[in-house]
Design an enzyme around this catalytic site. Structure first.
Site, short mmCIF file in Angstrom:
data_model
loop_
_atom_site.label_atom_id
_atom_site.label_comp_id
_atom_site.label_asym_id
_atom_site.label_seq_id
_atom_site.Cartn_x
_atom_site.Cartn_y
_atom_site.Cartn_z
N HIS A 156 0.84 -1.22 0.00
CA HIS A 156 0.00 0.00 0.00
C HIS A 156 0.86 1.26 0.00
O HIS A 156 0.41 2.31 0.45
CB HIS A 156 -0.94 0.05 1.22
CG HIS A 156 -1.67 -1.23 1.48
ND1 HIS A 156 -2.95 -1.47 1.05
CD2 HIS A 156 -1.28 -2.36 2.13
CE1 HIS A 156 -3.33 -2.68 1.43
NE2 HIS A 156 -2.33 -3.25 2.08
N SER A 277 15.62 21.58 -16.08
CA SER A 277 14.42 22.34 -16.40
C SER A 277 14.84 23.61 -17.12
O SER A 277 15.91 24.15 -16.86
CB SER A 277 13.67 22.66 -15.11
OG SER A 277 12.94 23.87 -15.25
N LYS A 283 16.69 21.83 -10.96
CA LYS A 283 16.04 20.57 -11.29
C LYS A 283 16.91 19.54 -12.02
O LYS A 283 17.78 19.89 -12.80
CB LYS A 283 14.81 20.83 -12.19
CG LYS A 283 13.65 21.51 -11.49
CD LYS A 283 12.84 20.57 -10.60
CE LYS A 283 12.07 19.54 -11.38
NZ LYS A 283 10.84 20.06 -11.96
N GLU A 290 10.09 8.33 -17.03
CA GLU A 290 8.80 8.98 -17.30
C GLU A 290 8.32 8.69 -18.72
O GLU A 290 7.15 8.41 -18.96
CB GLU A 290 8.91 10.49 -17.10
CG GLU A 290 9.04 10.90 -15.65
CD GLU A 290 9.25 12.40 -15.52
OE1 GLU A 290 8.37 13.05 -14.95
OE2 GLU A 290 10.27 12.92 -15.99
#
Ligand code: ARG
Length: 459
Positions: A156, A277, A283, A290
Protein backbone atom coordinates in the site's frame (compact mmCIF):
# COMPACT_ATOMS: atom_id res chain seq x y z
CA UNK A 1 -4.96 11.52 -63.44
CA UNK A 2 -4.67 8.37 -61.39
CA UNK A 3 -4.43 5.08 -63.24
CA UNK A 4 -7.51 2.89 -63.44
CA UNK A 5 -7.12 -0.12 -61.14
CA UNK A 6 -7.43 -2.72 -63.94
CA UNK A 7 -9.27 -3.34 -67.17
CA UNK A 8 -12.37 -4.12 -65.15
CA UNK A 9 -12.51 -0.42 -64.24
CA UNK A 10 -13.23 2.58 -66.44
CA UNK A 11 -11.82 5.36 -64.28
CA UNK A 12 -8.94 5.95 -61.89
CA UNK A 13 -9.33 6.49 -58.16
CA UNK A 14 -10.07 9.84 -56.62
CA UNK A 15 -6.55 11.00 -55.65
CA UNK A 16 -7.47 11.32 -51.99
CA UNK A 17 -8.89 7.80 -51.99
CA UNK A 18 -5.80 6.51 -53.77
CA UNK A 19 -3.68 7.80 -50.90
CA UNK A 20 -6.22 6.72 -48.28
CA UNK A 21 -6.19 3.20 -49.67
CA UNK A 22 -2.43 2.87 -50.00
CA UNK A 23 -0.26 1.19 -47.38
CA UNK A 24 3.08 1.61 -49.14
CA UNK A 25 4.17 4.40 -46.79
CA UNK A 26 4.34 1.97 -43.89
CA UNK A 27 4.37 -1.56 -45.37
CA UNK A 28 7.58 -0.77 -47.27
CA UNK A 29 9.37 -2.09 -44.18
CA UNK A 30 8.12 -5.56 -45.20
CA UNK A 31 10.15 -5.35 -48.42
CA UNK A 32 12.83 -7.86 -47.47
CA UNK A 33 10.24 -10.37 -46.30
CA UNK A 34 8.09 -9.77 -49.39
CA UNK A 35 11.08 -10.53 -51.62
CA UNK A 36 12.01 -13.63 -49.62
CA UNK A 37 8.42 -14.88 -49.78
CA UNK A 38 8.26 -14.25 -53.51
CA UNK A 39 11.58 -15.99 -54.15
CA UNK A 40 10.34 -19.07 -52.27
CA UNK A 41 7.08 -18.96 -54.22
CA UNK A 42 8.88 -18.61 -57.58
CA UNK A 43 11.17 -21.55 -56.81
CA UNK A 44 8.20 -23.68 -55.86
CA UNK A 45 6.40 -22.78 -59.10
CA UNK A 46 9.49 -24.00 -60.95
CA UNK A 47 9.85 -27.20 -58.94
CA UNK A 48 6.20 -28.03 -59.51
CA UNK A 49 6.51 -27.44 -63.26
CA UNK A 50 3.86 -24.71 -63.10
CA UNK A 51 6.39 -22.49 -64.83
CA UNK A 52 9.65 -23.62 -66.42
CA UNK A 53 12.91 -23.76 -64.47
CA UNK A 54 14.26 -20.93 -66.66
CA UNK A 55 11.26 -18.77 -65.90
CA UNK A 56 11.65 -19.49 -62.19
CA UNK A 57 15.31 -18.49 -62.41
CA UNK A 58 14.43 -15.26 -64.19
CA UNK A 59 11.87 -14.41 -61.54
CA UNK A 60 14.36 -15.12 -58.78
CA UNK A 61 17.12 -13.08 -60.42
CA UNK A 62 14.76 -10.16 -60.91
CA UNK A 63 13.70 -10.33 -57.26
CA UNK A 64 17.33 -10.46 -56.17
CA UNK A 65 18.00 -7.41 -58.31
CA UNK A 66 15.20 -5.52 -56.53
CA UNK A 67 16.84 -6.48 -53.24
CA UNK A 68 20.06 -4.96 -54.50
CA UNK A 69 18.28 -1.83 -55.71
CA UNK A 70 16.66 -1.44 -52.31
CA UNK A 71 20.02 -1.77 -50.56
CA UNK A 72 21.45 0.92 -52.84
CA UNK A 73 18.44 3.18 -52.25
CA UNK A 74 17.21 2.99 -55.85
CA UNK A 75 13.93 1.26 -55.14
CA UNK A 76 11.51 4.12 -54.54
CA UNK A 77 7.86 3.05 -54.83
CA UNK A 78 5.13 5.71 -54.91
CA UNK A 79 1.56 5.97 -53.68
CA UNK A 80 0.45 4.78 -57.13
CA UNK A 81 2.03 1.40 -56.31
CA UNK A 82 -0.52 1.02 -53.48
CA UNK A 83 1.43 -1.45 -51.37
CA UNK A 84 4.76 -3.25 -51.12
CA UNK A 85 3.40 -6.35 -52.87
CA UNK A 86 2.27 -4.44 -55.98
CA UNK A 87 5.38 -2.28 -55.92
CA UNK A 88 7.59 -5.38 -56.13
CA UNK A 89 5.50 -7.05 -58.82
CA UNK A 90 5.46 -3.89 -60.94
CA UNK A 91 9.20 -3.37 -60.63
CA UNK A 92 9.80 -7.04 -61.47
CA UNK A 93 7.81 -6.70 -64.70
CA UNK A 94 9.75 -3.51 -65.55
CA UNK A 95 13.00 -5.35 -64.98
CA UNK A 96 12.45 -8.76 -66.61
CA UNK A 97 9.48 -8.19 -68.90
CA UNK A 98 6.28 -10.24 -69.33
CA UNK A 99 7.66 -13.29 -67.47
CA UNK A 100 7.34 -11.18 -64.34
CA UNK A 101 3.61 -11.45 -64.79
CA UNK A 102 3.85 -15.15 -63.87
CA UNK A 103 4.99 -14.51 -60.30
CA UNK A 104 1.52 -14.12 -58.84
CA UNK A 105 0.38 -17.53 -60.14
CA UNK A 106 -1.48 -19.53 -57.46
CA UNK A 107 -1.10 -16.78 -54.87
CA UNK A 108 -3.03 -13.76 -53.60
CA UNK A 109 -1.97 -10.66 -51.73
CA UNK A 110 -4.04 -12.06 -48.87
CA UNK A 111 -1.80 -15.04 -48.16
CA UNK A 112 1.21 -12.95 -49.23
CA UNK A 113 0.71 -10.18 -46.69
CA UNK A 114 0.12 -12.73 -43.92
CA UNK A 115 3.36 -14.45 -44.86
CA UNK A 116 5.34 -11.21 -44.94
CA UNK A 117 4.03 -10.03 -41.61
CA UNK A 118 4.81 -13.34 -39.92
CA UNK A 119 8.34 -13.44 -41.34
CA UNK A 120 8.94 -9.87 -40.17
CA UNK A 121 7.51 -10.39 -36.70
CA UNK A 122 9.45 -13.62 -36.20
CA UNK A 123 12.72 -11.69 -36.60
CA UNK A 124 11.58 -8.88 -34.33
CA UNK A 125 10.56 -11.34 -31.60
CA UNK A 126 14.09 -12.77 -31.68
CA UNK A 127 15.53 -9.25 -31.37
CA UNK A 128 13.23 -8.31 -28.48
CA UNK A 129 14.38 -11.45 -26.68
CA UNK A 130 17.95 -10.16 -26.86
CA UNK A 131 16.89 -6.76 -25.46
CA UNK A 132 14.97 -8.45 -22.66
CA UNK A 133 18.09 -10.41 -21.80
CA UNK A 134 20.13 -7.20 -21.77
CA UNK A 135 17.64 -5.70 -19.31
CA UNK A 136 17.97 -8.79 -17.12
CA UNK A 137 21.75 -8.51 -17.18
CA UNK A 138 21.68 -4.79 -16.33
CA UNK A 139 19.37 -5.37 -13.37
CA UNK A 140 21.28 -8.46 -12.27
CA UNK A 141 24.63 -6.68 -12.17
CA UNK A 142 23.23 -4.00 -9.86
CA UNK A 143 21.55 -6.72 -7.78
CA UNK A 144 24.79 -8.66 -7.45
CA UNK A 145 26.50 -5.59 -5.97
CA UNK A 146 23.71 -5.04 -3.48
CA UNK A 147 22.89 -8.28 -1.69
CA UNK A 148 23.50 -6.63 1.69
CA UNK A 149 22.11 -3.21 0.77
CA UNK A 150 18.73 -2.85 2.44
CA UNK A 151 15.74 -0.99 1.03
CA UNK A 152 12.35 -0.46 2.66
CA UNK A 153 9.72 -2.85 1.32
CA UNK A 154 6.20 -1.50 0.93
CA UNK A 155 2.63 -2.67 0.75
CA UNK A 156 0.00 0.00 0.00
CA UNK A 157 3.07 2.23 -0.41
CA UNK A 158 3.35 2.13 3.41
CA UNK A 159 6.55 0.86 4.98
CA UNK A 160 6.14 -2.88 5.48
CA UNK A 161 9.37 -4.87 5.97
CA UNK A 162 12.94 -4.19 4.86
CA UNK A 163 14.34 -6.08 1.89
CA UNK A 164 17.64 -6.92 0.31
CA UNK A 165 17.95 -4.52 -2.64
CA UNK A 166 19.09 -7.50 -4.71
CA UNK A 167 15.80 -9.24 -3.93
CA UNK A 168 13.85 -6.20 -5.08
CA UNK A 169 15.74 -5.96 -8.39
CA UNK A 170 15.61 -9.70 -9.04
CA UNK A 171 11.81 -9.48 -8.92
CA UNK A 172 12.04 -7.56 -12.21
CA UNK A 173 14.51 -10.07 -13.62
CA UNK A 174 11.85 -12.73 -12.99
CA UNK A 175 9.20 -10.64 -14.77
CA UNK A 176 11.50 -10.19 -17.76
CA UNK A 177 12.01 -13.96 -17.85
CA UNK A 178 8.25 -14.53 -18.02
CA UNK A 179 8.13 -11.93 -20.80
CA UNK A 180 10.77 -13.88 -22.70
CA UNK A 181 8.97 -17.18 -22.19
CA UNK A 182 5.70 -15.64 -23.32
CA UNK A 183 7.26 -14.32 -26.53
CA UNK A 184 8.83 -17.70 -27.18
CA UNK A 185 5.38 -19.23 -26.96
CA UNK A 186 3.81 -16.56 -29.18
CA UNK A 187 6.56 -17.21 -31.72
CA UNK A 188 5.29 -20.77 -32.21
CA UNK A 189 1.99 -19.42 -33.49
CA UNK A 190 3.63 -16.69 -35.56
CA UNK A 191 5.74 -19.35 -37.22
CA UNK A 192 3.04 -21.00 -39.36
CA UNK A 193 2.78 -20.47 -43.10
CA UNK A 194 -0.41 -19.14 -44.69
CA UNK A 195 1.28 -19.05 -48.12
CA UNK A 196 -0.70 -20.92 -50.75
CA UNK A 197 -4.07 -20.33 -49.08
CA UNK A 198 -4.46 -17.92 -52.03
CA UNK A 199 -7.36 -15.47 -51.81
CA UNK A 200 -9.39 -17.58 -49.37
CA UNK A 201 -10.21 -20.99 -50.83
CA UNK A 202 -6.92 -22.45 -52.02
CA UNK A 203 -6.11 -22.84 -55.72
CA UNK A 204 -6.62 -25.36 -58.52
CA UNK A 205 -2.98 -24.81 -59.53
CA UNK A 206 -0.74 -27.66 -58.34
CA UNK A 207 1.30 -25.68 -55.82
CA UNK A 208 3.16 -27.36 -52.94
CA UNK A 209 2.73 -25.40 -49.73
CA UNK A 210 5.23 -27.56 -47.86
CA UNK A 211 8.01 -26.42 -50.18
CA UNK A 212 7.47 -22.71 -49.56
CA UNK A 213 6.89 -23.33 -45.87
CA UNK A 214 10.18 -25.14 -45.33
CA UNK A 215 12.05 -22.77 -47.63
CA UNK A 216 10.92 -19.90 -45.39
CA UNK A 217 11.65 -21.95 -42.26
CA UNK A 218 8.11 -22.01 -41.00
CA UNK A 219 7.35 -24.74 -38.50
CA UNK A 220 4.06 -25.77 -40.09
CA UNK A 221 1.36 -24.68 -42.55
CA UNK A 222 -2.19 -23.57 -41.81
CA UNK A 223 -4.58 -26.48 -42.43
CA UNK A 224 -7.54 -24.31 -43.41
CA UNK A 225 -7.19 -21.72 -46.16
CA UNK A 226 -9.91 -19.46 -44.71
CA UNK A 227 -8.28 -19.49 -41.29
CA UNK A 228 -4.87 -18.90 -42.90
CA UNK A 229 -5.81 -15.57 -44.47
CA UNK A 230 -8.10 -14.41 -41.64
CA UNK A 231 -6.05 -15.22 -38.58
CA UNK A 232 -4.59 -12.25 -36.72
CA UNK A 233 -4.55 -14.05 -33.35
CA UNK A 234 -0.77 -14.06 -33.51
CA UNK A 235 -0.82 -10.26 -33.74
CA UNK A 236 -3.12 -9.96 -30.73
CA UNK A 237 -0.94 -12.37 -28.77
CA UNK A 238 2.19 -10.47 -29.69
CA UNK A 239 0.62 -7.18 -28.64
CA UNK A 240 -0.57 -8.80 -25.41
CA UNK A 241 2.94 -9.98 -24.63
CA UNK A 242 4.26 -6.53 -25.58
CA UNK A 243 1.70 -4.81 -23.36
CA UNK A 244 2.91 -6.88 -20.40
CA UNK A 245 6.52 -5.98 -21.13
CA UNK A 246 5.52 -2.32 -21.10
CA UNK A 247 3.48 -2.77 -17.92
CA UNK A 248 6.53 -4.27 -16.22
CA UNK A 249 8.80 -1.50 -17.47
CA UNK A 250 6.27 1.10 -16.40
CA UNK A 251 6.12 -0.27 -12.84
CA UNK A 252 9.89 -0.27 -12.62
CA UNK A 253 9.93 3.26 -14.03
CA UNK A 254 7.44 4.43 -11.43
CA UNK A 255 9.67 3.07 -8.66
CA UNK A 256 12.75 4.79 -10.09
CA UNK A 257 10.81 8.07 -10.31
CA UNK A 258 9.74 7.75 -6.67
CA UNK A 259 13.24 6.75 -5.55
CA UNK A 260 14.69 9.85 -7.23
CA UNK A 261 12.42 12.26 -5.33
CA UNK A 262 13.68 14.38 -2.45
CA UNK A 263 11.10 12.60 -0.29
CA UNK A 264 12.51 9.09 -0.94
CA UNK A 265 16.06 10.01 -1.88
CA UNK A 266 17.05 6.38 -2.52
CA UNK A 267 18.88 7.09 -5.79
CA UNK A 268 20.84 9.82 -7.49
CA UNK A 269 20.36 10.24 -11.24
CA UNK A 270 23.61 10.59 -13.12
CA UNK A 271 24.03 13.14 -15.89
CA UNK A 272 23.82 10.35 -18.49
CA UNK A 273 20.05 9.87 -18.33
CA UNK A 274 18.58 12.99 -16.77
CA UNK A 275 17.72 16.47 -17.97
CA UNK A 276 17.24 19.84 -16.34
CA UNK A 277 14.42 22.34 -16.40
CA UNK A 278 14.30 25.32 -18.76
CA UNK A 279 13.19 27.50 -15.86
CA UNK A 280 14.18 25.98 -12.52
CA UNK A 281 17.97 25.82 -12.29
CA UNK A 282 18.00 23.27 -9.44
CA UNK A 283 16.04 20.57 -11.29
CA UNK A 284 17.22 17.15 -12.48
CA UNK A 285 14.38 15.21 -14.03
CA UNK A 286 13.94 11.45 -14.53
CA UNK A 287 12.87 11.76 -18.18
CA UNK A 288 13.80 8.21 -19.18
CA UNK A 289 11.49 6.35 -16.80
CA UNK A 290 8.80 8.98 -17.30
CA UNK A 291 8.89 8.48 -21.07
CA UNK A 292 8.77 4.71 -20.72
CA UNK A 293 5.85 4.96 -18.31
CA UNK A 294 4.14 7.28 -20.78
CA UNK A 295 4.86 5.11 -23.80
CA UNK A 296 3.24 2.05 -22.21
CA UNK A 297 -0.13 3.56 -23.15
CA UNK A 298 0.64 3.35 -26.86
CA UNK A 299 1.14 -0.40 -26.72
CA UNK A 300 -1.95 -0.99 -24.54
CA UNK A 301 -3.85 1.08 -27.11
CA UNK A 302 -2.55 -0.96 -30.05
CA UNK A 303 -3.70 -4.15 -28.33
CA UNK A 304 -7.16 -2.68 -27.84
CA UNK A 305 -7.21 -1.44 -31.44
CA UNK A 306 -6.26 -4.85 -32.80
CA UNK A 307 -8.99 -6.66 -30.85
CA UNK A 308 -11.54 -4.07 -31.92
CA UNK A 309 -10.38 -4.27 -35.52
CA UNK A 310 -10.90 -8.04 -35.80
CA UNK A 311 -13.93 -8.56 -33.60
CA UNK A 312 -16.65 -7.96 -36.19
CA UNK A 313 -14.91 -9.26 -39.29
CA UNK A 314 -16.62 -11.99 -41.29
CA UNK A 315 -14.31 -14.51 -42.97
CA UNK A 316 -12.07 -14.14 -44.84
CA UNK A 317 -9.76 -11.19 -45.75
CA UNK A 318 -11.12 -7.69 -45.14
CA UNK A 319 -9.27 -4.48 -45.86
CA UNK A 320 -9.53 -3.70 -42.15
CA UNK A 321 -6.53 -6.01 -41.78
CA UNK A 322 -4.32 -3.37 -43.36
CA UNK A 323 -4.62 -1.61 -39.98
CA UNK A 324 -2.74 -4.43 -38.24
CA UNK A 325 0.63 -3.24 -39.52
CA UNK A 326 1.13 0.15 -37.91
CA UNK A 327 -0.05 -1.26 -34.58
CA UNK A 328 2.58 -3.98 -34.76
CA UNK A 329 5.35 -1.77 -36.14
CA UNK A 330 4.86 0.96 -33.55
CA UNK A 331 4.63 -1.57 -30.72
CA UNK A 332 7.86 -3.25 -31.78
CA UNK A 333 9.66 0.09 -31.89
CA UNK A 334 8.22 1.21 -28.56
CA UNK A 335 9.09 -2.03 -26.78
CA UNK A 336 12.63 -2.15 -28.19
CA UNK A 337 13.42 1.49 -27.45
CA UNK A 338 11.99 1.25 -23.95
CA UNK A 339 13.95 -1.91 -23.14
CA UNK A 340 17.18 -0.31 -24.32
CA UNK A 341 16.51 2.95 -22.45
CA UNK A 342 15.78 1.21 -19.13
CA UNK A 343 18.83 -1.01 -19.56
CA UNK A 344 21.01 2.06 -20.05
CA UNK A 345 19.37 3.65 -17.01
CA UNK A 346 20.50 0.75 -14.83
CA UNK A 347 23.88 0.50 -16.53
CA UNK A 348 24.89 4.14 -16.08
CA UNK A 349 21.93 6.34 -15.22
CA UNK A 350 21.46 5.90 -11.49
CA UNK A 351 23.34 5.37 -8.25
CA UNK A 352 21.80 3.93 -5.10
CA UNK A 353 22.43 6.14 -2.05
CA UNK A 354 23.38 3.54 0.52
CA UNK A 355 23.55 5.91 3.49
CA UNK A 356 20.03 7.14 2.73
CA UNK A 357 18.73 3.59 2.33
CA UNK A 358 20.35 2.58 5.58
CA UNK A 359 18.85 5.55 7.34
CA UNK A 360 15.44 4.72 5.88
CA UNK A 361 15.34 1.12 7.10
CA UNK A 362 16.65 2.09 10.55
CA UNK A 363 14.06 4.71 11.39
CA UNK A 364 10.69 3.03 11.14
CA UNK A 365 8.56 0.25 12.60
CA UNK A 366 9.19 -2.23 9.79
CA UNK A 367 10.72 -4.58 12.38
CA UNK A 368 7.40 -4.88 14.27
CA UNK A 369 6.46 -8.25 12.72
CA UNK A 370 9.74 -9.61 14.01
CA UNK A 371 8.83 -8.71 17.58
CA UNK A 372 5.64 -10.74 17.15
CA UNK A 373 7.64 -13.58 15.54
CA UNK A 374 10.02 -13.44 18.54
CA UNK A 375 7.13 -14.26 20.87
CA UNK A 376 5.73 -16.85 18.44
CA UNK A 377 9.09 -18.65 18.72
CA UNK A 378 8.38 -18.80 22.47
CA UNK A 379 5.02 -20.47 21.85
CA UNK A 380 2.80 -17.37 22.14
CA UNK A 381 -0.07 -17.66 19.61
CA UNK A 382 0.56 -15.29 16.68
CA UNK A 383 -2.68 -13.28 17.00
CA UNK A 384 -2.00 -12.64 20.69
CA UNK A 385 1.58 -11.52 19.95
CA UNK A 386 0.30 -9.35 17.09
CA UNK A 387 -2.11 -7.50 19.41
CA UNK A 388 0.56 -6.97 22.03
CA UNK A 389 3.08 -5.58 19.51
CA UNK A 390 0.33 -3.33 18.15
CA UNK A 391 0.04 -1.82 21.64
CA UNK A 392 3.84 -1.48 21.93
CA UNK A 393 3.96 0.37 18.56
CA UNK A 394 1.10 2.62 19.64
CA UNK A 395 2.82 3.68 22.88
CA UNK A 396 6.14 4.12 21.07
CA UNK A 397 4.52 6.38 18.50
CA UNK A 398 2.93 8.41 21.28
CA UNK A 399 6.29 8.73 22.98
CA UNK A 400 8.11 9.45 19.73
CA UNK A 401 10.60 6.59 20.07
CA UNK A 402 11.52 3.57 17.96
CA UNK A 403 11.33 -0.06 19.09
CA UNK A 404 15.13 -0.23 19.34
CA UNK A 405 15.06 2.60 21.89
CA UNK A 406 12.82 0.77 24.38
CA UNK A 407 14.93 -0.36 27.37
CA UNK A 408 14.85 -4.04 28.38
CA UNK A 409 13.01 -3.40 31.68
CA UNK A 410 10.27 -1.74 29.68
CA UNK A 411 10.10 -4.72 27.25
CA UNK A 412 9.70 -6.98 30.31
CA UNK A 413 6.66 -5.00 31.42
CA UNK A 414 5.07 -5.78 28.02
CA UNK A 415 5.91 -9.48 28.29
CA UNK A 416 8.14 -11.49 30.60
CA UNK A 417 9.52 -13.50 27.64
CA UNK A 418 11.45 -10.53 26.24
CA UNK A 419 15.20 -10.94 26.82
CA UNK A 420 18.39 -9.06 25.86
CA UNK A 421 18.45 -10.80 22.43
CA UNK A 422 15.39 -8.79 21.31
CA UNK A 423 17.74 -5.92 20.39
CA UNK A 424 19.64 -8.10 17.93
CA UNK A 425 16.33 -9.18 16.37
CA UNK A 426 15.30 -5.55 15.87
CA UNK A 427 18.25 -4.75 13.60
CA UNK A 428 17.10 -4.25 9.98
CA UNK A 429 19.79 -6.67 8.78
CA UNK A 430 18.49 -9.34 11.22
CA UNK A 431 14.95 -8.74 9.99
CA UNK A 432 16.06 -9.42 6.40
CA UNK A 433 18.45 -12.23 7.29
CA UNK A 434 15.72 -14.16 9.11
CA UNK A 435 13.38 -14.45 6.14
CA UNK A 436 14.74 -17.77 4.95
CA UNK A 437 11.53 -19.32 3.65
CA UNK A 438 12.01 -20.28 0.03
CA UNK A 439 11.64 -17.27 -2.24
CA UNK A 440 12.13 -14.99 0.78
CA UNK A 441 14.48 -12.02 1.10
CA UNK A 442 16.85 -13.73 3.59
CA UNK A 443 20.44 -13.14 2.40
CA UNK A 444 21.09 -16.86 2.01
CA UNK A 445 18.05 -17.31 -0.21
CA UNK A 446 18.86 -14.24 -2.31
CA UNK A 447 22.46 -15.38 -2.66
CA UNK A 448 21.15 -18.67 -4.10
CA UNK A 449 19.05 -16.68 -6.56
CA UNK A 450 22.07 -14.60 -7.58
CA UNK A 451 24.00 -17.80 -8.27
CA UNK A 452 21.06 -19.15 -10.28
CA UNK A 453 20.79 -16.03 -12.43
CA UNK A 454 24.53 -15.66 -12.94
CA UNK A 455 24.55 -19.20 -14.24
CA UNK A 456 21.54 -18.60 -16.48
CA UNK A 457 22.54 -15.21 -17.88
CA UNK A 458 26.27 -15.78 -18.31
CA UNK A 459 26.41 -19.50 -19.20
N1 ARG B 1 -2.01 -3.88 -48.34
C1 ARG B 1 -2.89 -4.94 -48.02
C2 ARG B 1 -2.88 -5.19 -46.52
O1 ARG B 1 -2.01 -4.70 -45.90
C3 ARG B 1 -2.46 -6.20 -48.74
C4 ARG B 1 -3.56 -7.18 -48.93
C5 ARG B 1 -4.58 -6.64 -49.90
N2 ARG B 1 -5.55 -7.62 -50.23
C6 ARG B 1 -6.69 -7.27 -50.80
N3 ARG B 1 -7.54 -8.24 -51.08
N4 ARG B 1 -7.01 -6.03 -51.10
O2 ARG B 1 -3.74 -5.85 -45.97
Amino acid sequence: MTKKWSDRFDKGLNPFIEKFNASIEFDICLLEEDLDGSIAHARMLGIQGIITKEEANKLENGLQQIKKEAEDGFFQPTIADEDVHFAVEKRLIDLIGPIGKKLHTGRSRNDQVGTDLRLWLRKRIDEIDIYLERLQVSLFLVAEQNLYTLIPGYTHLQRAQPLSLAHHLLAYVEMAQRDRNRLKDVRKRVNISPLGAAALAGTPISIDREITSSELQFQDIYSNSLDAVSDRDFAVEFLGASALIMAHLSRLSEEVILWATEEFGFIKLTDRCATGSSLMPQKKNPDVPELVRGKSGRVFGHLQAMLTMIKGLPLAYNKDFQEDKEAIFDSVKTVKDSLIAISILFEEGLIFRKEKLNQAVSSDFSNATDVADYLVAKQIPFREAYQLVGRIVKTSLEEGILLKDIPLERWKTFHQYFEEDIFQKLLPSSVVEARLSSGGTGFERVQEQLVFWREKLFK
